[in-house]
Design a protein around this motif. Structure first.
Motif, PDB file in Angstrom:
ATOM      1  N   ASP A  45       0.841  -1.202   0.000  1.00  0.00           N
ATOM      2  CA  ASP A  45       0.000   0.000   0.000  1.00  0.00           C
ATOM      3  C   ASP A  45       0.877   1.254   0.000  1.00  0.00           C
ATOM      4  O   ASP A  45       1.876   1.330   0.718  1.00  0.00           O
ATOM      5  N   GLY A  46       0.478   2.223  -0.820  1.00  0.00           N
ATOM      6  CA  GLY A  46       1.157   3.505  -0.825  1.00  0.00           C
ATOM      7  C   GLY A  46       2.392   3.565  -1.693  1.00  0.00           C
ATOM      8  O   GLY A  46       3.057   4.608  -1.737  1.00  0.00           O
ATOM      9  N   PRO A  69       7.647   5.199  -2.574  1.00  0.00           N
ATOM     10  CA  PRO A  69       6.571   5.296  -1.591  1.00  0.00           C
ATOM     11  C   PRO A  69       5.933   6.671  -1.617  1.00  0.00           C
ATOM     12  O   PRO A  69       6.531   7.649  -2.089  1.00  0.00           O
ATOM     13  N   ALA A  70       4.715   6.741  -1.117  1.00  0.00           N
ATOM     14  CA  ALA A  70       4.036   8.027  -1.013  1.00  0.00           C
ATOM     15  C   ALA A  70       4.824   8.954  -0.092  1.00  0.00           C
ATOM     16  O   ALA A  70       5.391   8.532   0.921  1.00  0.00           O
ATOM     17  N   GLN A 104       9.167   1.113   0.404  1.00  0.00           N
ATOM     18  CA  GLN A 104       8.317   1.552   1.517  1.00  0.00           C
ATOM     19  C   GLN A 104       9.111   1.676   2.815  1.00  0.00           C
ATOM     20  O   GLN A 104       9.019   2.688   3.523  1.00  0.00           O
TER      21      GLN A 104
END
Length: 331
Positions: A45-46, A69-70, A104
């Motif tokens: 996720d992200g 990553p975000a 991440q």
């Protein structure tokens, strides 16, 4: 010699359930088709993914996947990742869960290379593909939001072998400085194929001596063990290892690459290269497919910690994470 009794008990059930891998010149196209048809693992996720084709003058572009990553800072570290597969199979798509996890956890931009496979692409083709991707990562660091002073290369199996060759090439060309070579059971030495006294306790599982001979023959376009093999094809052939970046190297005690990897680590230390070596008892090639095993969790934690120390010095240790969901291509 049957070494089943030496396998880590947490790894044994999965090992015994694996279907036999058929890897011959005749079966290779079918194996590639089957792997290409498998859905790629999901990204964490992200984490975003971008497909880029790196241009090269007079040559075909090199496809890479860029994972970030975000909320990545403008000065994120960069990791060039090289997939495994014995130089014969594999793709960056199959490793996207692993590279996405590294992006991440490390807050890094991870570039994964789709280098040309052998026997269609013989040495030095694969390492030159990887070098083109590394140069692109370095030269476009500002556009990618990467700090070009914090770049590492890494890979597993054949990808680890290519990462070691790439570190040698980067050292010798003097264009891209590296802070780490991250080598996961790397495929380093074609002479293992022709060793007169092979270790009887390694190579029974996953990546066998027969597969190894096929992989090296395909990469070299000739017989392994011959004179004159370039260190940019087989890193263990390098006579001088001084000036290479700090090194993380891990391998299982039942892996066919055990002795060539331990020997490479020994030579690195004698050349003054800071080297971290881990040998995992009872672990065979590609053991990290058993994501819940203690040995897998340990290797993931130690590996990610080494990456963090190199790419984010002063940030402290990596939080303990489960390794589930990471993909590993053997060979």
């Amino acid at each position: 010699m049957d070494t089943t009794h030496l396998v880590d008990p947490e790894l044994l059930d999965t090992l015994q359930q694996l279907p036999p891998l058929q890897l011959t010149p005749e079966a290779l196209p079918v194996v590639r088709e089957q792997l290409a048809a498998a859905p790629p693992p999901p990204l964490p996720d992200g984490v975003t993914e971008e497909e880029v084709f790196v241009p090269r003058e007079g040559k075909d572009p090199v496809r890479v996947l860029v994972h970030r990553p975000a909320g990545t800072a403008h000065d994120a570290p960069g990791l060039l990742w090289i997939h495994g597969g014995g130089y014969l199979i594999g793709s960056p798509d199959a490793d996207r869960a692993q590279t996405g996890t590294y992006a991440q956890l490390l807050g890094a931009v991870v570039v994964s290379v789709d280098y040309g496979l052998s026997p269609e692409n013989v040495a030095p083709g694969p390492v030159e593909d990887c070098y083109a991707a590394l140069r692109w990562l370095h030269d476009h660091a500002d556009d990618l939001g990467v700090d070009r002073s914090r770049l590492a290369v890494g890979g597993a199996s054949a990808g680890g072998g290519l990462a070691a060759c790439l570190a040698l090439l980067a050292r010798d060309r003097g264009e891209v400085p590296l802070v780490l070579q991250f080598l996961v059971y790397p495929m380093l030495d074609d002479r293992t194929v022709t060793a007169p006294d092979p270790n009887p306790t390694v190579g029974q599982f996953i990546w066998t001596p027969e597969f190894n001979a096929f992989g090296w023959r395909s990469l070299l376009g000739g017989e392994p063990g011959a004179d004159g093999v370039s260190p940019y094809a087989a890193a263990a052939r390098a006579e001088d290892l001084a000036g290479l970046p700090p090194t993380f190297l891990e391998v299982g005690s039942l892996d066919l690459f055990l002795e060539e990897d331990v020997e490479y680590a020994r030579r690195l230390t004698r050349a003054g290269v800071p080297t971290e070596l881990h040998v995992y008892p009872g672990a065979f090639h590609g053991y990290q497919m058993v994501v819940d095993a203690e040995v897998t969790r340990t290797s993931f934690q130690l590996g990610t910690s080494a990456l963090r120390r190199a790419l984010r010095p002063g940030d402290g240790e990596t939080p303990r994470q489960d390794a589930a969901g990471r993909a590993t291509v053997t060979g």
